[in-house]
Design an enzyme around this catalytic site. Sequence first.
Site, short mmCIF file in Angstrom:
data_model
loop_
_atom_site.label_atom_id
_atom_site.label_comp_id
_atom_site.label_asym_id
_atom_site.label_seq_id
_atom_site.Cartn_x
_atom_site.Cartn_y
_atom_site.Cartn_z
N GLU A 204 31.91 57.91 27.34
CA GLU A 204 33.05 58.77 27.06
C GLU A 204 34.06 58.64 28.20
O GLU A 204 33.82 59.08 29.32
CB GLU A 204 32.60 60.23 26.92
CG GLU A 204 33.74 61.14 26.49
CD GLU A 204 33.31 62.60 26.35
OE1 GLU A 204 33.84 63.27 25.45
OE2 GLU A 204 32.45 63.04 27.13
N GLU B 160 28.86 72.90 23.55
CA GLU B 160 29.82 72.04 22.85
C GLU B 160 30.17 70.92 23.81
O GLU B 160 30.92 71.12 24.77
CB GLU B 160 31.06 72.84 22.45
CG GLU B 160 32.06 72.05 21.64
CD GLU B 160 33.32 72.86 21.37
OE1 GLU B 160 34.41 72.25 21.43
OE2 GLU B 160 33.22 74.07 21.15
N CYS C 299 37.33 66.49 23.11
CA CYS C 299 35.98 66.06 22.74
C CYS C 299 35.95 65.43 21.35
O CYS C 299 35.09 64.59 21.07
CB CYS C 299 35.00 67.23 22.80
SG CYS C 299 35.47 68.63 21.75
N LYS D 142 33.90 82.14 33.33
CA LYS D 142 34.17 81.25 34.45
C LYS D 142 35.01 80.08 33.94
O LYS D 142 34.50 79.16 33.32
CB LYS D 142 32.90 80.72 35.10
CG LYS D 142 33.15 80.23 36.52
CD LYS D 142 32.52 78.91 36.88
CE LYS D 142 32.92 77.66 36.28
NZ LYS D 142 34.09 76.99 36.93
#
Length: 545
Positions: free
Chosen positions: A438, A307, A341, A232
Amino acid sequence: MLVCHEIAGRDTVCCEPDIHECLIHRALSALVERQITRRNDSVTTLDQNVEKLNGFLSRFKSSGILNRIDGQDVPGAGGVFESISPVDNSFICDVAHGTAADIDAAAQSAARHFPEWRDMPATQRRKILIKVAEGIEARADEIALCECWDTGQAFRFMSKAALRGAENFRYFADQVIQARDGQHLKSPTLMNVTSRVPIGPVGVITPWNTPFMLSTWKIAPALAAGCAVVHKPAESSPLTARLLIEIAEEAGLPPGVLNTVNGFGEEAGKALCEHPLIKAIAFVGESRTGSLITKQGADTLKRNHLELGGKNPVIVFDDADLERALDAVIFMIYSINGERCTSSSRLLVQENIREEFEAKLVERVNNIKVGHPLDPKTEVGPLINEEHFKKVTSYFDIAKQDKATIAAGGETIGDKGYFVKPTLFTNANNAMRIAQEEIFGPVLTSIPFSTEEEALSIANDTLYGLTGYVWTNDLTRALRFTDKLEAGMIWVNSENVRHLPTPFGGVKASGIGRDGGDWSFEFYMEQKHIGFAMGQHKIARLGAQ
């Protein structure tokens, strides 16, 4: 294109345990990179890239992007949604809106075809994966240009995306032969042997930042392990996921081993995580979503590899090579639009060099070229979509509220697309929201420190723990500091340089599990132990007279 083993005259695994140490493989990889670089260099103008892109997109304009289930193109049960380019807000194409019904069909397909792929001889599976790598290289320009238009990433970076994707498939293909090997663990009474077997059909949920490379990073080891996959992709970047499954099936991957369902996380993603036929979920994305995935898979006892996000520190001590450190600091936050990331979004700089270092930083940040992602000169393109654009730009006001200084950037560009100026916040401390949350954009927060102990305290004062970067020429300090730094991956006197056999992953809120090398196989495979009695050892006789 020949692979290194064929050049060497051997149809076996690579001549070195680590393919990166195989001189023939390295020479071949360098040749491929030069060929693709020459192709990219020859496309010197924005207009030429746009013309090529339009040719690649024309088929999607008319037919849209359909789900691919059991080797067939399938409309979405939920109709369609529109894919919009972040460059100019223009319509790219319609995309199949997958729902729980589509996920169920894809999971059934993966379960049905899993035994065929699992039981195929390893040498045959390896050849197919090598052909996937070759197919990726053959369509490198198409992948790069579509990725740029779909995500806003600059061509100078996405032109390497195909190479990295092909490298992922090549690396894991070379591990197929020995992936199921185990150990011989002898005891006084038993001959104990272990082996690994693929876990079964798995779900892979990938993000919108560098989606092609990250899809191959997850799907290549899953297929190499012998698993079937339901993929997906992120709804904001569906183009190259379609290219990948086309390449895989053209390479000989049996239809139904890899299935692609487009859709939204709260619908298709949730159904994938909850589906009983799916044995594991590999996910790349933000930490909040990772928490939801864990909850959604709990009832079916899903194995999860997550992750997740990061607020990664780069620590610059006064004894570092400051010019190299400056280059790395800038590269690791402003390349890939800051949407990665592993970006070093917190700069911790020693107080006695802070003023000079920040002055050079401001000058360089103001010189970064923001522009059309298909322009080979562009260094930063637009952010992925309106929602993310609003999130990133909201931190300009948050920085002011926190009493930080906007030393560079802090503004949007133009009235079309989602462009922002590369931004630097100074006069900050680690308690500010700009230092704790973040942002996931081209935004850097600079924080001063005086001592090594203070730097370590600031670096570890975060919910996250994905990466850390340390710049010092004091070896004992580097050893001492990295030992105490709470991060899954650390680079000393270097930017993020990936080496495929090494583990990739974070601690704390940055994730669960590791990718890379054998760590990937540990996730996609189950350990099996068999004990063979070597004689007539004594067995307790319960109930005997």
